[in-house]
Design a protein around this motif. Structure first.
Motif, mmCIF file in Angstrom:
data_model
loop_
_atom_site.group_PDB
_atom_site.id
_atom_site.type_symbol
_atom_site.label_atom_id
_atom_site.label_comp_id
_atom_site.label_asym_id
_atom_site.label_seq_id
_atom_site.Cartn_x
_atom_site.Cartn_y
_atom_site.Cartn_z
ATOM 1 N N THR A 275 0.832 -1.197 0.000
ATOM 2 C CA THR A 275 0.000 0.000 0.000
ATOM 3 C C THR A 275 0.869 1.250 0.000
ATOM 4 O OG1 THR A 275 -1.666 -1.217 1.242
ATOM 5 C CG2 THR A 275 -1.867 1.162 1.215
ATOM 6 N N LEU A 276 0.499 2.220 -0.819
ATOM 7 C CA LEU A 276 1.259 3.455 -0.959
ATOM 8 C C LEU A 276 0.702 4.512 -0.005
ATOM 9 C CD1 LEU A 276 3.367 5.183 -2.475
ATOM 10 C CD2 LEU A 276 1.578 5.704 -4.155
ATOM 11 N N PRO A 277 1.480 4.937 1.010
ATOM 12 C CA PRO A 277 1.000 5.973 1.931
ATOM 13 C C PRO A 277 0.737 7.287 1.189
ATOM 14 C CG PRO A 277 2.923 4.844 2.834
ATOM 15 C CD PRO A 277 2.798 4.415 1.400
ATOM 16 N N ALA A 315 -8.285 9.492 -5.667
ATOM 17 C CA ALA A 315 -7.448 9.574 -4.463
ATOM 18 C C ALA A 315 -7.758 8.436 -3.491
ATOM 19 C CB ALA A 315 -7.649 10.914 -3.773
ATOM 20 N N GLY A 316 -6.711 7.761 -3.057
ATOM 21 C CA GLY A 316 -6.855 6.712 -2.048
ATOM 22 C C GLY A 316 -7.208 5.350 -2.602
ATOM 23 N N GLU A 398 0.682 4.243 10.296
ATOM 24 C CA GLU A 398 1.852 4.523 9.453
ATOM 25 C C GLU A 398 1.662 5.795 8.637
ATOM 26 O OE1 GLU A 398 2.704 -0.259 9.170
ATOM 27 O OE2 GLU A 398 1.970 0.803 7.398
ATOM 28 N N ASP A 399 0.453 6.006 8.137
ATOM 29 C CA ASP A 399 0.191 7.208 7.344
ATOM 30 C C ASP A 399 0.412 8.475 8.167
ATOM 31 O OD1 ASP A 399 -0.392 5.700 5.137
ATOM 32 O OD2 ASP A 399 -2.565 5.984 5.231
ATOM 33 N N VAL A 400 -0.013 8.453 9.443
ATOM 34 C CA VAL A 400 0.182 9.620 10.311
ATOM 35 C C VAL A 400 1.661 9.812 10.632
ATOM 36 C CG1 VAL A 400 -0.290 10.582 12.594
ATOM 37 C CG2 VAL A 400 -2.141 9.547 11.273
ATOM 38 N N LEU A 401 2.373 8.729 10.950
ATOM 39 C CA LEU A 401 3.802 8.844 11.230
ATOM 40 C C LEU A 401 4.562 9.435 10.039
ATOM 41 C CD1 LEU A 401 4.430 5.494 13.142
ATOM 42 C CD2 LEU A 401 4.889 7.795 14.042
#
Length: 484
Positions: A275-277, A315-316, A398-401
């Motif tokens: 998955t691509l952040p 998007a997403g 992970e997305d937030v980090l």
């Protein structure tokens, strides 16, 4: 209509003719050289006892001989059995024994490892740069007939979670998938690409097959293995327009002084494998002036299920299912039906029956479809963290980090916890020259996430563990927390 991959390669050469098609380490190979060498290697394999249906291991760094060998193996009616070169001896021994391979094509650097793992198995071995040349001495061979549902490739997957399983892929499944990929690539209108992915993996394999469907003369520049500085140099030197990548490759490229290179020829990236952040996608599109097209799939679906195109992206999402693939969400799980679905797991009918039910392959991924048919991947079922009865998806953490300017790579897992059942924890790798402490990163996420979601512990590592194809190795990350 035949879906024989050997026939597909023959047709591609007849259609596109003679041109400089592949660049590797200072030398151009023409389409004619690749085609003619493959017809001779097919004859050589037969002369050395390879019969239709036999498994032939291809375990090499990326070299032109991979392109040649795949075509030759299919032409001889045999089964391509790609093996990633980053194997331990026990893992390799298991694959060689389980597959019953009769022959192997390997890089010279791997001869020592392969010799130990193959000891006593009677596998006829050809070393590139050595006795591989013996395969090319005879007259060209014709194409051995194979049925659409005959085995074309046997790929081993799942080595990070247990013993690797052999995934059986048919000629038709790979043919249909390659055609779907080519249609997506055509929408980007690019013909000059850089191939940094291991070709001995499902993603690399399907990129090769997609190229055989093209109506246009495609030019490929091949990296022996991914090297971010070398990648930038090759794009600038050869005015390359596109590259299939995995997300960690984008993260490494963004850490390079990419502004020092003329990358104005770049137009698109195809991102798959993990998955691509969103933060990485946005940074890559801004840095390189490209559109990043996401795709989704797994080895069990002949590598790809869905993909974005330049005309259809949202998007997403990971795009719409390819024409041959039917997707349904059953109890939250992404399920796939169609010719690209594997024939089954090699020597494991029980696992096959548990995975393919009522014609639907259960992927183990959580996802959703919107009203327009775009697919969204939420996370892996097995990676789901249940903290105090609440579901936490590692990808959300992970997305937030990754929104933190110091963080280059992030991996979130669950750690067994007596009180909560599982505790949310994470590891990160910082971008060059950046500084941040674990406590600072915990505070950063706490301000941006629900109380039950944010990680209670973040560990800063020199390098986040990756698998051989550049995905986050969650098993290794979990092991780190179990040891601590």
């Amino acid at each position: 209509m035949s879906h024989h991959l050997g026939v597909l390669a023959e047709q591609a050469y007849q259609r596109l003719g003679h041109y400089e098609s592949l660049f590797f380490e200072g030398r151009w190979l023409t389409s004619t050289e690749i085609h003619e060498r493959s017809t001779r290697v097919a004859a050589g394999l037969r002369a050395h006892g390879v019969r239709p249906g036999d498994r032939v291991v291809v375990m090499t760094m990326n070299t032109p001989e991979v392109f040649i060998s795949y075509r030759a193996i299919w032409r001889a009616g045999a089964v391509v059995t790609p093996v990633i070169f980053l194997q331990s001896e026990p893992e390799l021994r298991h694959i060689l024994t389980d597959s019953g391979a009769t022959a192997a094509i390997i890089s010279p650097e791997l001869a020592g490892l392969f010799g130990k793992a193959a000891d006593g198995l009677g596998i006829t071995t050809f070393v590139i740069g050595g006795n591989y040349a013996d395969l090319e001495t005879g007259e060209p061979a014709g194409i051995e007939p194979r049925a659409d549902d005959d085995l074309a490739a046997l790929l081993y997957t799942g080595g990070t979670t247990g013993r690797a399983k052999g995934v059986m892929l048919s000629h038709r499944g790979l043919w249909e998938n390659g055609r779907g990929i080519e249609k997506v690539a055509r929408s980007a209108n690019t013909t000059r690409s850089l191939l940094p992915l291991p070709l001995s993996h499902a993603y690399g394999l399907i990129v090769v097959i997609g190229g055989l469907h093209s109506e246009r003369r495609l030019v490929s520049v091949l990296q022996r293995w991914f090297d971010p500085a070398g990648w930038l140099e090759l794009v600038a030197e050869h005015r390359l327009e596109s590259s299939p990548v995995v997300p960690t490759m984008l993260q490494m490229l963004l850490a390079q002084p990419y502004g020092d290179y003329d990358l104005s020829s770049l137009r698109s990236f195809g991102s798959g494998g993990a998955t691509l952040p969103p933060a990485i996608r946005a940074a890559a599109e801004k840095a390189f002036g490209v559109t990043v097209l996401q795709g989704y799939g797994l080895t069990e679906t002949s590598a790809v299920v869905s993909a974005e195109s330049l005309t259809e992206h949202r998007a997403g999402s990971v795009g719409k299912p390819l024409p041959h693939a039917e997707v349904a969400i059953i109890d939250g799980e992404i399920c796939v039906r169609g010719p690209g679905v594997m024939l089954g797991y090699w020597n494991d009918p029980d696992l096959t029956a548990r995975t393919i039910r009522d014609g639907w392959l259960h992927t183990g991924d959580i996802g959703r479809l919107d009203d327009d048919g775009y697919l969204y991947v939420v996370d892996r079922m097995k990676d789901l963290i249940i903290r105090g009865g609440f579901n936490v998806y590692p990808r959300d953490v992970e997305d937030v980090l990754l929104e933190h300017p110091a963080v280059q790579v992030a991996a979130c897992v669950g750690r067994p916890d007596e009180e909560s059942g599982e505790e949310v924890v994470a590891v990160v790798q910082l971008a060059p020259g950046q500084q941040a402490t674990g406590a600072e990163l915990v505070a950063f996420t706490r301000d941006r996430m629900a109380r039950y979601k944010y990680p209670r512990e973040v560990t800063v590592l020199d390098a986040v563990p990756l698998t051989s194809v550049g995905k986050i190795n969650r098993k290794a990350v979990r092991d780190l927390f179990r040891q601590s």
